[in-house]
Design an enzyme around this catalytic site. Structure first.
Site, PDB file in Angstrom:
ATOM      1  N   ARG A  20       0.825  -1.203   0.000  1.00  0.00           N
ATOM      2  CA  ARG A  20       0.000   0.000   0.000  1.00  0.00           C
ATOM      3  C   ARG A  20       0.861   1.255   0.000  1.00  0.00           C
ATOM      4  O   ARG A  20       1.842   1.336   0.731  1.00  0.00           O
ATOM      5  CB  ARG A  20      -0.922   0.013   1.219  1.00  0.00           C
ATOM      6  N   SER A 106      -8.317   0.288   0.190  1.00  0.00           N
ATOM      7  CA  SER A 106      -9.138  -0.028   1.366  1.00  0.00           C
ATOM      8  C   SER A 106      -9.755   1.246   1.945  1.00  0.00           C
ATOM      9  O   SER A 106     -10.496   1.942   1.280  1.00  0.00           O
ATOM     10  CB  SER A 106      -8.291  -0.780   2.395  1.00  0.00           C
ATOM     11  N   HIS A 107      -9.436   1.549   3.206  1.00  0.00           N
ATOM     12  CA  HIS A 107     -10.034   2.706   3.882  1.00  0.00           C
ATOM     13  C   HIS A 107      -9.092   3.910   3.899  1.00  0.00           C
ATOM     14  O   HIS A 107      -9.387   4.917   4.537  1.00  0.00           O
ATOM     15  CB  HIS A 107     -10.387   2.332   5.324  1.00  0.00           C
ATOM     16  N   LYS A 116      -4.010  -6.414  -2.290  1.00  0.00           N
ATOM     17  CA  LYS A 116      -4.233  -7.505  -1.346  1.00  0.00           C
ATOM     18  C   LYS A 116      -4.113  -8.795  -2.151  1.00  0.00           C
ATOM     19  O   LYS A 116      -4.760  -8.931  -3.193  1.00  0.00           O
ATOM     20  CB  LYS A 116      -5.612  -7.402  -0.692  1.00  0.00           C
ATOM     21  N   ASP A 240     -16.540  -0.043   4.313  1.00  0.00           N
ATOM     22  CA  ASP A 240     -15.330   0.699   3.985  1.00  0.00           C
ATOM     23  C   ASP A 240     -15.140   0.728   2.468  1.00  0.00           C
ATOM     24  O   ASP A 240     -16.000   0.267   1.709  1.00  0.00           O
ATOM     25  CB  ASP A 240     -14.110   0.123   4.710  1.00  0.00           C
ATOM     26  N   ASP A 242     -13.507  -0.902   0.291  1.00  0.00           N
ATOM     27  CA  ASP A 242     -13.498  -2.123  -0.534  1.00  0.00           C
ATOM     28  C   ASP A 242     -14.430  -3.211  -0.001  1.00  0.00           C
ATOM     29  O   ASP A 242     -14.360  -4.356  -0.437  1.00  0.00           O
ATOM     30  CB  ASP A 242     -12.083  -2.664  -0.709  1.00  0.00           C
ATOM     31  N   ASP A 244     -14.829  -4.916   2.835  1.00  0.00           N
ATOM     32  CA  ASP A 244     -14.502  -6.041   3.720  1.00  0.00           C
ATOM     33  C   ASP A 244     -14.623  -5.671   5.203  1.00  0.00           C
ATOM     34  O   ASP A 244     -14.424  -6.518   6.063  1.00  0.00           O
ATOM     35  CB  ASP A 244     -13.123  -6.640   3.408  1.00  0.00           C
ATOM     36  N   ARG A 245     -14.969  -4.405   5.498  1.00  0.00           N
ATOM     37  CA  ARG A 245     -15.193  -4.003   6.898  1.00  0.00           C
ATOM     38  C   ARG A 245     -16.572  -3.371   7.037  1.00  0.00           C
ATOM     39  O   ARG A 245     -17.025  -2.634   6.170  1.00  0.00           O
ATOM     40  CB  ARG A 245     -14.122  -3.016   7.365  1.00  0.00           C
ATOM     41  N   HIS A 327     -13.678  -6.079  10.540  1.00  0.00           N
ATOM     42  CA  HIS A 327     -13.513  -7.273   9.697  1.00  0.00           C
ATOM     43  C   HIS A 327     -14.246  -8.424  10.384  1.00  0.00           C
ATOM     44  O   HIS A 327     -13.987  -8.718  11.560  1.00  0.00           O
ATOM     45  CB  HIS A 327     -12.034  -7.645   9.572  1.00  0.00           C
TER      46      HIS A 327
END
Length: 460
Positions: A20, A106-107, A116, A240, A242, A244-245, A327
Site C-alpha cells: 500500500r 481499502s479505507h 491484497k 469501507d 473495498d 470487507d469491513r 472485519h
C-alpha cells in the site's frame, strides 16, 4: 526471449498484510507490473490469477500494468472487474484460481492504493511479501504470452451469500457504501431485503465526495445516525472503501463497536452449537472473551490483522472471527472477511428476534473503555519502543499477552499497546470495570510509554 528486471520498491509500501502506498509517489504502475511478474513466475505458466479492483481513480492504470506483468510470464488472468474485495476472494473459490490480487486502497485516503494478495486461497503476507521485495531487486524470466478473460460474478456472489438467508419479519435498514466499491452489490442486496431500505452514497466514486469510507471512524457514520433519528430505521450498515469491513448503528443511532457486533453474531452461532471456537483480535473487549466462554464456546485471542485472523481461523478450525476494526470472518463463507455477508447475518438475527438491536446491545455487560487511540511514531522507532516496554512489563511480572504488542491485564481492567502495521504510529486502548479503574489503566499505559519516550507520552 529472456527478460531481466531490477526494481526496488519504495521502503514504505510493503506492509505486514498487503502492499500500500500513495499513487505516483511511493507506488506506481512499474510496481504493479513487477508484482504481476513475480506472482506470475511464482504460480507458473498457464496457471490462473484472478484480478479485481476498487473504484479509486488510480485503480484502472494499476490494473492494466499488473495484468500485463502477469501475462508476460505466461500465466493467465481472469479479470473480475470493479468489485468489493470479498467478491474477489469468492471468485478464487468459484473458478479455483491459483492466486488472486485485489487492487485497493481499502479505507485509506483517495490518493492511496495497493494490493491484497491471496495464494492458493490463503493470505499472501508477512514473509511472503518480504520475499517478493527481495526478488524484485534482480530477477529474470522467459517472455511468454498468457491468456486473459473477463468474467462477471456479481450475481453468482450475491446468490451465494443469500443462499441461507431467510427473513421472518421486515427490517428497515440504512445502507451506506461511502462511494466505495461495495456500492453496486450493496444496492442489489438491499433489493432482496423486506422492509424500508434507504441507500446512501451507493454510486462508486474514487473521489469519495461525501465522506471518507472508513466506518471505524465515528464521524463517517453520522449520515447513518441522522437517517435513523429522522425515520426510525431498525439499523444502519456502513462499509469501507473495498467492502470487507462493516460499521453498524443501532435503532437508537448508537454506534456498535466491532467487538460487541462480533459478540452478537457469535451468540447466534453458539445457540445452535456450543462446541465451536470464536476468535477476536487482541484489541477486543474482555467482555467478548468472557461472554463467549460463559455461553459455552471457546474464545481465542488473535493478533490484529485480517491475514493473521484468516490463518488462525484455519489453524483453530474456528466458526467465526472478527476484529475491532469491523472485519468479520465466517467459516461457512470460506473464512474470508466479508462485510456484506456479515450484514445479512445481522439482519437475519434481528428478523428472528422479538428484541430491537438496541435491546440486544444493552444486554451485554457494561464496561468502560477508550476508543482506539493512535499516536504518531516513526516506523523505524515504533517496534523498538514496544519491545522495550514489553521487556520492562515482564520484569515487573505483569499478566501479559504478547502475541501482538502487549496487552497487560489486572483484576479490574487492561491496557494494550501495539505498533500499527499499516501506519507510522502506535495504537493503544484501555478498558476497566469502572470509570475510576479506567483512569488507572490510562495512567499505567502513559507511565509505561513515558519511561522510554517522554515526548511520545505528551502526545497522548
Amino acid at each position: 526471449m529472456l527478460k531481466k528486471v531490477k526494481h526496488k520498491f519504495h521502503e514504505s509500501i510493503i506492509r505486514s498484510y498487503d502492499v500500500r502506498g500513495v499513487y505516483d509517489n511511493t507506488l506506481d504502475c512499474k510496481d504493479a507490473r513487477v508484482i504481476g511478474n513475480l506472482l506470475g513466475i511464482k504460480i507458473g505458466e498457464k496457471k490462473t490469477i484472478n484480478v479485481g479492483y476498487d473504484g479509486r481513480n488510480s485503480s484502472v492504470p494499476l490494473k492494466k500494468s499488473l495484468i500485463n506483468g502477469i501475462l508476460e510470464t505466461g500465466a493467465n488472468v481472469c479479470e473480475i472487474g470493479l468489485v468489493p474485495t470479498p467478491l474477489l476472494y469468492y471468485s478464487c473459490v468459484n473458478n479455483n484460481a491459483d492466486a488472486g490480487i485485489m487492487i485497493t486502497g481499502s479505507h485509506n485516503p483517495k490518493d492511496y492504493n495497493g494490493f491484497k494478495i491471496i495464494y492458493k486461497k490463503m493470505p499472501f503476507y508477512g514473509e511472503d511479501l518480504k520475499k517478493i521485495e527481495k526478488e524484485a531487486l534482480d530477477y529474470e524470466f522467459d517472455l511468454k504470452k498468457g491468456k486473459k478473460q473477463k468474467i462477471d460474478l456479481q450475481e453468482n456472489y450475491i446468490s451465494n451469500i443469500l443462499k441461507d438467508f431467510n427473513q421472518k419479519k421486515k427490517i428497515n435498514v440504512v445502507w451506506d457504501a461511502g462511494n466505495g466499491s461495495a456500492g453496486n452489490v450493496m444496492t442489489a442486496l438491499s433489493q432482496r431485503i423486506s422492509g424500508s431500505q434507504k441507500l446512501l452514497f451507493n454510486k462508486i466514486d474514487g473521489d469519495f465526495p461525501n465522506h471518507h469510507p472508513d466506518p471505524s471512524d465515528p464521524k463517517n457514520l453520522l449520515f447513518c445516525q441522522n437517517e435513523i433519528k429522522k425515520n426510525k430505521f431498525d439499523l444502519g450498515i456502513a462499509f469501507d472503501g473495498d467492502g470487507d469491513r462493516i460499521g453498524v448503528v443501532d435503532d437508537k443511532s448508537r454506534i456498535i463497536p466491532g467487538d460487541i457486533l462480533l459478540l452478537i453474531l457469535a451468540k447466534d452461532l453458539i445457540e445452535k452449537n456450543k462446541n465451536i471456537s470464536i476468535i477476536g483480535d487482541v484489541k477486543c473487549s474482555q467482555v467478548l472473551f468472557d461472554e463467549v466462554k460463559r455461553y459455552g464456546a471457546k474464545p481465542i485471542i488473535s493478533q490484529t490483522g485480517h491475514s493473521h485472523v484468516k490463518v488462525n481461523m484455519k489453524l483453530q478450525n474456528a466458526e467465526l472471527a472478527g476484529e475491532m476494526s469491523g472485519h468479520i470472518f465466517y467459516k461457512k463463507n470460506y473464512g474470508f472477511d466479508d462485510a456484506l455477508f456479515a450484514s445479512l447475518e445481522l439482519i437475519k438475527i434481528l428478523s428472528s428476534s422479538k428484541k430491537k438491536l438496541s435491546e440486544i446491545v444493552d444486554e451485554v455487560p457494561k464496561v468502560f473503555n477508550t476508543p482506539e487511540i493512535r499516536i504518531e511514531c516513526d516506523d523505524d522507532k515504533k517496534f523498538k519502543l514496544i519491545d522495550m516496554i514489553s521487556k520492562e512489563q515482564k520484569k515487573l511480572k505483569k499478566n501479559i499477552i504478547d502475541i501482538d504488542g502487549l496487552r497487560v491485564s489486572s483484576k479490574n481492567g487492561w491496557w494494550l499497546l501495539r505498533a500499527s502495521n499499516t501506519q507510522p504510529g502506535i495504537v493503544l486502548r484501555c478498558e476497566a470495570k469502572t470509570p475510576k479503574e479506567l483512569k488507572k489503566q490510562i495512567f499505567a499505559v502513559k507511565k509505561a510509554i513515558e519511561e522510554f519516550d517522554p515526548s511520545l507520552s505528551k502526545k497522548f
